[in-house]
Every structure is written in C-alpha cells, then in structure tokens.
Design a protein around this motif. Structure first.
Motif, PDB file in Angstrom:
ATOM      1  N   ASP A  45     -23.009 -61.521  37.711  1.00 48.15           N
ATOM      2  CA  ASP A  45     -23.005 -60.701  38.919  1.00 48.15           C
ATOM      3  C   ASP A  45     -22.556 -61.573  40.086  1.00 48.15           C
ATOM      4  O   ASP A  45     -23.011 -62.712  40.222  1.00 48.15           O
ATOM      5  CB  ASP A  45     -24.413 -60.147  39.174  1.00 48.15           C
ATOM      6  CG  ASP A  45     -24.488 -59.259  40.409  1.00 48.15           C
ATOM      7  OD1 ASP A  45     -23.516 -58.546  40.701  1.00 48.15           O
ATOM      8  OD2 ASP A  45     -25.542 -59.273  41.076  1.00 48.15           O
ATOM      9  N   GLU A  46     -21.654 -61.043  40.901  1.00 46.36           N
ATOM     10  CA  GLU A  46     -21.138 -61.761  42.065  1.00 46.36           C
ATOM     11  C   GLU A  46     -20.619 -63.154  41.704  1.00 46.36           C
ATOM     12  O   GLU A  46     -20.824 -64.122  42.429  1.00 46.36           O
ATOM     13  CB  GLU A  46     -22.190 -61.845  43.166  1.00 46.36           C
ATOM     14  CG  GLU A  46     -22.585 -60.484  43.706  1.00 46.36           C
ATOM     15  CD  GLU A  46     -23.545 -60.565  44.860  1.00 46.36           C
ATOM     16  OE1 GLU A  46     -23.130 -60.197  45.969  1.00 46.36           O
ATOM     17  OE2 GLU A  46     -24.690 -60.977  44.654  1.00 46.36           O
ATOM     18  N   LEU A 101     -19.993 -49.817  41.767  1.00 42.32           N
ATOM     19  CA  LEU A 101     -20.000 -50.911  40.799  1.00 42.32           C
ATOM     20  C   LEU A 101     -19.957 -50.390  39.377  1.00 42.32           C
ATOM     21  O   LEU A 101     -20.459 -49.305  39.076  1.00 42.32           O
ATOM     22  CB  LEU A 101     -21.259 -51.765  40.976  1.00 42.32           C
ATOM     23  CG  LEU A 101     -21.420 -52.470  42.311  1.00 42.32           C
ATOM     24  CD1 LEU A 101     -22.783 -53.162  42.383  1.00 42.32           C
ATOM     25  CD2 LEU A 101     -20.305 -53.468  42.532  1.00 42.32           C
ATOM     26  N   GLU A 118     -19.461 -55.527  38.204  1.00 43.17           N
ATOM     27  CA  GLU A 118     -18.209 -55.789  38.921  1.00 43.17           C
ATOM     28  C   GLU A 118     -17.797 -54.573  39.724  1.00 43.17           C
ATOM     29  O   GLU A 118     -18.211 -53.453  39.440  1.00 43.17           O
ATOM     30  CB  GLU A 118     -17.114 -56.186  37.942  1.00 43.17           C
ATOM     31  CG  GLU A 118     -16.841 -55.135  36.889  1.00 43.17           C
ATOM     32  CD  GLU A 118     -16.011 -55.635  35.725  1.00 43.17           C
ATOM     33  OE1 GLU A 118     -15.714 -56.833  35.657  1.00 43.17           O
ATOM     34  OE2 GLU A 118     -15.670 -54.813  34.876  1.00 43.17           O
TER      35      GLU A 118
END
Length: 119
Positions: A45-46, A101, A118
């Motif tokens: 994530d991120e 997302l 994402e």
C-alpha cells in the motif's frame, strides 16, 4: 488464470474472508482484519510492503489513526478462484479528499495471502 482479465461480479460474490476483512477495516477493527490474513501474507500500500501478520497489524493500526475517512464498496471483480478485486471509494481528510482504489486480493487456504492497494 483467466486470460481475459478480471470479470465484474456482484459484491455478494466476493469470498467471505474478503468481506470480513473489508467490514473490519471499515470500522477500524484491526484484530479482526488481521485475522483474515495468512501468517506469511504480504500487503503493498502506498509503495510500501509489509509481510506477516505483525507488520500487517501495525499497518492497519497506523492507517486507522492517520486520517479520518469513509469507505464504500463500489464494485467487485473475479479473475479466478484465488484472485479478486474490490473497488473502494474513500472520502476523508487525507490529501485530495477522495480516491477510488483497487484492492487486489490473492487467496490461499481460505485466507488472504496477498493484498495490493492501488489507484
């Protein structure tokens, strides 16, 4: 694996372990959310990757306290028996205020073995 890519399915078609994770994550219940993962699961994530339930639990706790936001499941897709996508709309006090997302799940033995979040 399906070579044509993920196919849309009703949200009710998502496996129970995914809906359990999403519901727990929505109410910021990290203990229930992390119980949906295999011991060696990987979450990205991120741009950061966490492996194992301890690291995933820390990520869930941090994500829950960093911003205030709401989530709405807006769609679901199935690639095959082990690969699903949940489409989530988030609104909150994070930079930008709204985002859509894709939560890409990989399942193994009835649990989540992989999750990639994402845009």
């Amino acid at each position: 694996m399906n070579t044509t890519g993920p196919q849309p399915i009703p949200a009710t078609g998502l496996p129970e372990v995914i809906t359990r994770y999403l519901a727990a994550h929505r109410v910021r219940d990290a203990a229930t959310a992390v119980s949906a993962f295999t011991a060696d699961a990987v979450v990205t994530d991120e741009g950061a990757t966490r492996q194992g339930t301890a690291a995933i639990g820390e990520w869930l706790e941090t994500a829950a306290s960093e911003y205030t936001y709401t989530t709405e499941l807006t769609g679901a897709e199935r690639a095959d028996a082990h690969h699903y996508v949940a489409l989530q709309h988030l609104e909150g006090d994070f930079p930008g205020g709204t985002v859509d997302l894709r939560y890409r799940f990989t399942l193994r033995d009835g649990l989540i073995a992989g999750l990639v979040i994402e845009v």
